[in-house]
Design an enzyme around this catalytic site. Structure first.
Site, short mmCIF file in Angstrom:
data_model
loop_
_atom_site.label_atom_id
_atom_site.label_comp_id
_atom_site.label_asym_id
_atom_site.label_seq_id
_atom_site.Cartn_x
_atom_site.Cartn_y
_atom_site.Cartn_z
N TRP A 31 41.20 79.52 38.63
CA TRP A 31 40.77 78.64 39.71
C TRP A 31 40.08 79.50 40.77
CZ3 TRP A 31 40.75 73.54 39.30
CH2 TRP A 31 40.52 72.78 40.44
N ILE A 91 42.45 77.92 48.63
CA ILE A 91 41.70 77.57 49.83
C ILE A 91 42.22 76.24 50.34
CG2 ILE A 91 39.41 77.04 50.76
CD1 ILE A 91 38.28 78.86 48.47
N ASP A 94 42.44 69.15 52.10
CA ASP A 94 42.85 68.04 52.96
C ASP A 94 44.25 67.52 52.68
OD1 ASP A 94 40.34 68.05 54.19
OD2 ASP A 94 39.50 66.70 52.68
N HIS A 97 48.86 70.20 49.25
CA HIS A 97 48.87 70.98 48.01
C HIS A 97 48.80 72.48 48.31
CE1 HIS A 97 46.98 72.67 44.27
NE2 HIS A 97 47.95 71.96 43.74
#
Length: 164
Positions: A31, A91, A94, A97
């Site tokens: 990722w 990173i 919103d 998570h």
């Protein structure tokens, strides 16, 4: 110390032992690949610079940063590495998570370090945006991969010195 006050790639080369007789595992999150591959290149090149053999560096991928802990555990149990460097990037978005992943990886890495006789190096970037990640993956704040490699070498050296 905040990264803005210290470059992740700056260190005294004379303070780093030889890595010539050391074997390293590097677990890389798939990722945020642009970031994690730059972290890997930093770690790999730093290990080589300090004498590690290409044959003594094992690179394995995991799908995301949350899986770094499991990938590191597998390397520790199924290979003869002296240390495992975990490289990932989360990173903030919103949703919460970000918090769950960062907390889970941090706890997992801590557990590995107290449960196994080898060091597990925390090379997870936890940034607020893409630019902060780029700045810490070879940008203006250096490369967290360099720092992870130096830490791994020093911890293996410490581990060996205490066993002797």
């Amino acid at each position: 110390m905040a990264t803005s006050l210290k470059n992740l790639s700056d260190y005294n080369i004379a303070d780093v032992p030889s890595a010539a007789e050391m074997k390293f595992g590097i677990v890389v999150s798939e990722w945020n690949t642009e970031i994690t591959e730059a972290l890997y290149e930093g770690a790999y090149n730093t290990l080589i610079k300090h004498g590690a053999s290409e044959d003594n560096i094992i690179k394995k991928y995991v799908p995301g940063s949350f899986e770094l802990t499991a990938g590191a555990k597998y390397l520790a149990e199924m290979t003869d590495v002296d240390a495992v460097i975990c490289l990932g990037c989360v990173i903030q978005g919103d949703t919460p998570h970000f918090d769950f992943v960062c907390h889970g990886v941090t706890q997992g890495m801590t557990l590995l370090n107290v449960q196994y006789p080898i060091p597990f190096i925390f090379g997870l970037l936890t940034t607020l945006n893409q630019q902060q990640a780029l700045d810490r993956a070879g940008g203006k704040h250096g490369n967290k991969g360099d720092e992870g490699a130096v830490t791994a070498i020093k911890m293996v050296h410490l581990n060996r010195s205490l066993k002797n």
